[in-house]
Write a protein that holds these residues in place. Structure first.
Motif, PDB file in Angstrom:
ATOM      1  N   GLY A 434       0.828  -1.199   0.000  1.00 42.92           N
ATOM      2  CA  GLY A 434       0.000   0.000   0.000  1.00 42.92           C
ATOM      3  C   GLY A 434       0.860   1.245   0.000  1.00 42.92           C
ATOM      4  O   GLY A 434       1.760   1.404  -0.826  1.00 42.92           O
ATOM      5  N   GLU A 435       0.647   2.104   0.997  1.00 39.62           N
ATOM      6  CA  GLU A 435       1.391   3.366   1.033  1.00 39.62           C
ATOM      7  C   GLU A 435       2.787   3.218   1.639  1.00 39.62           C
ATOM      8  O   GLU A 435       3.538   4.185   1.694  1.00 39.62           O
ATOM      9  CB  GLU A 435       0.582   4.400   1.819  1.00 39.62           C
ATOM     10  CG  GLU A 435       0.399   4.038   3.279  1.00 39.62           C
ATOM     11  CD  GLU A 435      -0.776   4.791   3.924  1.00 39.62           C
ATOM     12  OE1 GLU A 435      -1.870   4.807   3.339  1.00 39.62           O
ATOM     13  OE2 GLU A 435      -0.575   5.368   5.002  1.00 39.62           O
ATOM     14  N   TRP A 436       3.111   2.011   2.103  1.00 39.27           N
ATOM     15  CA  TRP A 436       4.392   1.801   2.787  1.00 39.27           C
ATOM     16  C   TRP A 436       5.456   1.296   1.837  1.00 39.27           C
ATOM     17  O   TRP A 436       5.175   0.495   0.948  1.00 39.27           O
ATOM     18  CB  TRP A 436       4.227   0.814   3.947  1.00 39.27           C
ATOM     19  CG  TRP A 436       3.309   1.331   5.008  1.00 39.27           C
ATOM     20  CD1 TRP A 436       1.984   1.057   5.140  1.00 39.27           C
ATOM     21  CD2 TRP A 436       3.634   2.257   6.046  1.00 39.27           C
ATOM     22  NE1 TRP A 436       1.459   1.741   6.203  1.00 39.27           N
ATOM     23  CE2 TRP A 436       2.455   2.495   6.778  1.00 39.27           C
ATOM     24  CE3 TRP A 436       4.812   2.909   6.432  1.00 39.27           C
ATOM     25  CZ2 TRP A 436       2.412   3.347   7.870  1.00 39.27           C
ATOM     26  CZ3 TRP A 436       4.774   3.764   7.524  1.00 39.27           C
ATOM     27  CH2 TRP A 436       3.579   3.973   8.226  1.00 39.27           C
ATOM     28  N   LYS A 437       6.681   1.745   2.105  1.00 39.38           N
ATOM     29  CA  LYS A 437       7.826   1.273   1.309  1.00 39.38           C
ATOM     30  C   LYS A 437       8.957   0.922   2.264  1.00 39.38           C
ATOM     31  O   LYS A 437       9.306   1.711   3.138  1.00 39.38           O
ATOM     32  CB  LYS A 437       8.273   2.390   0.366  1.00 39.38           C
ATOM     33  CG  LYS A 437       9.638   2.221  -0.285  1.00 39.38           C
ATOM     34  CD  LYS A 437       9.601   1.326  -1.505  1.00 39.38           C
ATOM     35  CE  LYS A 437      10.960   1.313  -2.207  1.00 39.38           C
ATOM     36  NZ  LYS A 437      11.091   2.433  -3.110  1.00 39.38           N
ATOM     37  N   TYR A 438       9.498  -0.269   2.060  1.00 35.88           N
ATOM     38  CA  TYR A 438      10.578  -0.754   2.916  1.00 35.88           C
ATOM     39  C   TYR A 438      11.824  -1.045   2.079  1.00 35.88           C
ATOM     40  O   TYR A 438      11.733  -1.684   1.026  1.00 35.88           O
ATOM     41  CB  TYR A 438      10.096  -2.034   3.628  1.00 35.88           C
ATOM     42  CG  TYR A 438      11.180  -2.875   4.261  1.00 35.88           C
ATOM     43  CD1 TYR A 438      12.038  -2.350   5.219  1.00 35.88           C
ATOM     44  CD2 TYR A 438      11.323  -4.220   3.904  1.00 35.88           C
ATOM     45  CE1 TYR A 438      13.025  -3.137   5.796  1.00 35.88           C
ATOM     46  CE2 TYR A 438      12.302  -5.021   4.485  1.00 35.88           C
ATOM     47  CZ  TYR A 438      13.145  -4.472   5.424  1.00 35.88           C
ATOM     48  OH  TYR A 438      14.123  -5.246   5.997  1.00 35.88           O
ATOM     49  N   ILE A 439      12.955  -0.528   2.513  1.00 32.12           N
ATOM     50  CA  ILE A 439      14.231  -0.857   1.865  1.00 32.12           C
ATOM     51  C   ILE A 439      15.159  -1.395   2.956  1.00 32.12           C
ATOM     52  O   ILE A 439      15.520  -0.664   3.880  1.00 32.12           O
ATOM     53  CB  ILE A 439      14.899   0.375   1.206  1.00 32.12           C
ATOM     54  CG1 ILE A 439      13.941   1.059   0.216  1.00 32.12           C
ATOM     55  CG2 ILE A 439      16.187  -0.032   0.493  1.00 32.12           C
ATOM     56  CD1 ILE A 439      14.488   2.350  -0.389  1.00 32.12           C
ATOM     57  N   PRO A 440      15.496  -2.690   2.881  1.00 27.03           N
ATOM     58  CA  PRO A 440      16.330  -3.252   3.945  1.00 27.03           C
ATOM     59  C   PRO A 440      17.717  -2.632   3.962  1.00 27.03           C
ATOM     60  O   PRO A 440      18.250  -2.253   2.914  1.00 27.03           O
ATOM     61  CB  PRO A 440      16.406  -4.738   3.599  1.00 27.03           C
ATOM     62  CG  PRO A 440      15.842  -4.906   2.257  1.00 27.03           C
ATOM     63  CD  PRO A 440      15.148  -3.659   1.844  1.00 27.03           C
ATOM     64  N   GLY A 441      18.300  -2.532   5.145  1.00 26.81           N
ATOM     65  CA  GLY A 441      19.670  -2.055   5.269  1.00 26.81           C
ATOM     66  C   GLY A 441      20.613  -3.005   4.550  1.00 26.81           C
ATOM     67  O   GLY A 441      20.363  -4.205   4.476  1.00 26.81           O
TER      68      GLY A 441
END
Ligand code: NG6
Ligand code: CA
Length: 510
Positions: A434-441
Motif C-alpha cells: 500500500g502506502e508503505w515502502k521498505y528498503i532493507p539495510g
C-alpha cells in the motif's frame, strides 16, 4: 414492415457486435511498447517540461494512465527477464548482461510469447533484447541460437544487447543482417581484437566523448563497451534505429493483420548512446536526451497510426511502459545535465535507474485499447511481473504462477485494486505494501551509483521505512516510529525471498 426490418436490423447488429465482442475479448492483438530508461517525469502527460510527447499523451488520454505502475527492476536485463517469464529476477540471479552473454531464459520454458503461441498467436520481438544469446560460446557468423525463437517468439529482429555494447549489428531470426562471410565478426569483452580504433586511443573520432568503460571499439563514430572486429557491411547506424525498427514492426503487423499477434516492441531509445536522427535533432530544449524522447514518441505514434490505417486498432491492446527509471549521465557526454532545465526525469520521486527508491521502478505506464478500455487514470499498484499471468488470462490460457499474479482487471482499468504486496528489485530489494515502502539495510557498495551516476541508490546500512502517502519522495525514514510495520514488511519480504535466498546470500558472503 418497416418496423420489422428495423427490429431485424437491430437484432443482427447486436448479434454481430456480441460475436465480435467475444472474439475480440478472447484474441485481441497485444503490443507491448517497451521504452528503455524512460523516467516517470519524461513524458508530457506525466509532467515533462523539456520535450513534447503528443503521441504518448494521446494514448494516455484515450486509455488508462497509471500513477503507481512499476518495472520489475531498476535495470534492464532483470526487468526484461521478469516481464517475459513472470518470475522475479533474483531467482535466476539475472543481472545486466555483457553483449556476448548466453541466453538466460530456459529454452522451452513458460514465457509470455510461449503462452501467446499456445493461444494461437503469431509472436515477435523487435528491438533491444539484452537477455543473452547462445548457450556458451556464440559464433556470430553462424546460426545464433538458442535465442528468442527457442523461448516462444516466431520472429525476431534484434539489437542483441544494448546500443552501447558490441556487436553493433542487427540479428534477424538466427543471423546477423547484411554480414559478408568474407569479413567474419569477432567479439571480446576481455581484450582488444581487430584493428578498429578505440575511444581511448582516438577520442578525436568520436561523435560524443565517453567514459572509460564506454571507450572500447568505435563503430559509427561511437565508442562502445567491448571489442569487435569484422562485420563491416553489417554495422548498424544508430541514427537509423527509429526507422529500421518501426519499419520492421509495421511489416510484422501488416503480415499478421488478419491473425492475432503479440508484438514485444522494445526500443533502443532512450538508452545511451543518445544519437537522434537528424529529423529529431533540436526537437526538444534538452539536447540529445530530450530529442530521443521526441523520437521515441514519434515511433509510438507511427505504430498507432498504422493500426488505425489497417483498421485493427480496436482489436489491439497496447501496453506502453519502460524497463527502468531515468538516468542522466550513463557513460557518454551528451549535455543531458547541462540542458535539463526544470525538467524532472524522475517526476516527484526519489532516485532513478539502478536505485531502490521509487523512481528506479515507477515508470510511465499506459494501457490503450480503443473501444474497449474506458479512458481514465488509475492509482492501482502494478508490476510488469504480473503481465504474464494477466495477459494469459486475457487470451484464455490462464496460468498458476508463484510470482506473476493475474491483475488483468486493473491493467484494463476495470478495477483500482492491484497488488497488495509488491517487490521492487534493484541492487538491494525494496518492498511496497500500500502506502508503505521498505528498503532493507545493506552493506553493499553504493559508490558507483551515487558518485559516478549521481543517483541516490537507496543503499545504506540502516533499514528504511517510508510512508509514500505523506512522503512521496522518501525523505523521512520512519522505521523507528513504526516498528511493527517494519517487522511486518521484513517478514513479508522474507516470505517472498524464501529460505533458499538467505542460504545463497550466506554462501556468497563466505
Ligand atoms: C552499465 C553501463 C551503462 C548501461 C547499463 C545497462 C555504466 C558505467 N555502464 O554497465 O551505460 O549500459 O550497464 O543499462 O554504467 S540497462 O538499461 O541496459 O540496464
Ligand atoms: Ca534500461
Amino acid at each position: 414492415m418497416q418496423r420489422i426490418t428495423l427490429c431485424l436490423t437491430i437484432f443482427v447488429a447486436l448479434l454481430v457486435s456480441r460475436c465480435s465482442d467475444n472474439s475480440e475479448q478472447i484474441k485481441p492483438n497485444v503490443i507491448i511498447i517497451y521504452v528503455d530508461d524512460l523516467g516517470y517525469g519524461d513524458v508530457g502527460c506525466y509532467g515533462a517540461t523539456g520535450v513534447k510527447t503528443p503521441n504518448i499523451d494521446a494514448l494516455a488520454a484515450g486509455g488508462v494512465k497509471f500513477s503507481d505502475a512499476h518495472s520489475p527492476s531498476s535495470t534492464c536485463t532483470p526487468s526484461r527477464y521478469s516481464l517475459l517469464t513472470g518470475t522475479f529476477a533474483f531467482r535466476n540471479k539475472a543481472v545486466v548482461l555483457k553483449g556476448d552473454a548466453s541466453l538466460i531464459i530456459e529454452p522451452g520454458s513458460q514465457t509470455l510469447p510461449s503462452l501467446f503461441s499456445k493461444a494461437g498467436y503469431t509472436t515477435a520481438v523487435i528491438g533491444k533484447w539484452h537477455l543473452g544469446l547462445g548457450d556458451g560460446c556464440i559464433n556470430w557468423n553462424d546460426s545464433i541460437k538458442p535465442g528468442p525463437r527457442e523461448i516462444g517468439f516466431d520472429y525476431s529482429f534484434l539489437i542483441p544487447a544494448t546500443g552501447d555494447r558490441v556487436p553493433t549489428v542487427y540479428i534477424e531470426d538466427y543471423h546477423v543482417v547484411g554480414l559478408d562471410p568474407e569479413d567474419p565478426i569477432e567479439v571480446s569483452y576481455i581484450s582488444k581484437i581487430g584493428d578498429r580504433p578505440t575511444g581511448l586511443s582516438y577520442p578525436e573520432l568520436l561523435k560524443q566523448p565517453a567514459d572509460r568503460q564506454h571507450s572500447n571499439t568505435i563503430t559509427n563514430g561511437i565508442s562502445r563497451i567491448g571489442f569487435m572486429a569484422g562485420g563491416k557491411t553489417a554495422l548498424w547506424k544508430d541514427e537509423d534505429f527509429p526507422f529500421v525498427l518501426t519499419e520492421k514492426a509495421k511489416i510484422f503487423i501488416e503480415k499478421n493483420k488478419k491473425n492475432p499477434f503479440f508484438l514485444y516492441f522494445s526500443f533502443h531509445d532512450i538508452h545511451v548512446p543518445r544519437i537522434p536522427n537528424e529529423q529529431f535533432v533540436g526537437s526538444s530544449t534538452m539536447g540529445p536526451r530530450g530529442d530521443v524522447i521526441a523520437q521515441m514518441d514519434w515511433c509510438t505514434g507511427e505504430i498507432v497510426k498504422y493500426l488505425e490505417m489497417l483498421n485493427i486498432h480496436q482489436k489491439t491492446l497496447i501496453i506502453f511502459s519502460s524497463d527502468n527509471g531515468p538516468v542522466l549521465n550513463d557513460g557518454y557526454s551528451d549535455n543531458c545535465v547541462e540542458m535539463l532545465g526544470d525538467h524532472k526525469p524522475s517526476g516527484p520521486f526519489r532516485g532513478g535507474k539502478y536505485s531502490s527508491f521509487e523512481a528506479g521502478t515507477r515508470v510511465p505506464t499506459i494501457s490503450y485499447w480503443p473501444g474497449k478500455i474506458i479512458p481514465g487514470e488509475s492509482d492501482a499498484l502494478l508490476t510488469q511481473v504480473d503481465l504474464l499471468a494477466s495477459l494469459s488470462s486475457l487470451i484464455n490460457v490462464p496460468v498458476e504462477h508463484s510470482d506473476s499474479k493475474d491483475h488483468l482487471d486493473a491493467w484494463l482499468g476495470l478495477s483500482e485494486t492491484g497488488r497488495d504486496i509488491m517487490l521492487e528489485e534493484s541492487y538491494v530489494l525494496g518492498l511496497r505494501k500500500g502506502e508503505w515502502k521498505y528498503i532493507p539495510g545493506s552493506d553493499k557498495d553504493n559508490d558507483w551509483i551515487e558518485n559516478t551516476k549521481k543517483i541516490e541508490s537507496g543503499i545504506s546500512p540502516e533499514d528504511k521505512l517510508y510512508n509514500l502517502r505523506t512522503d512521496p519522495d522518501e525523505s523521512v525514514n520512519v522505521a523507528e516510529k513504526y516498528p511493527e510495520m517494519l517487522i511486518e514488511m521484513k517478514a513479508a519480504l522474507e516470505t517472498i525471498l524464501g529460505a533458499e535466498y538467505e542460504d545463497n546470500r550466506k554462501a556468497e558472503a563466505k
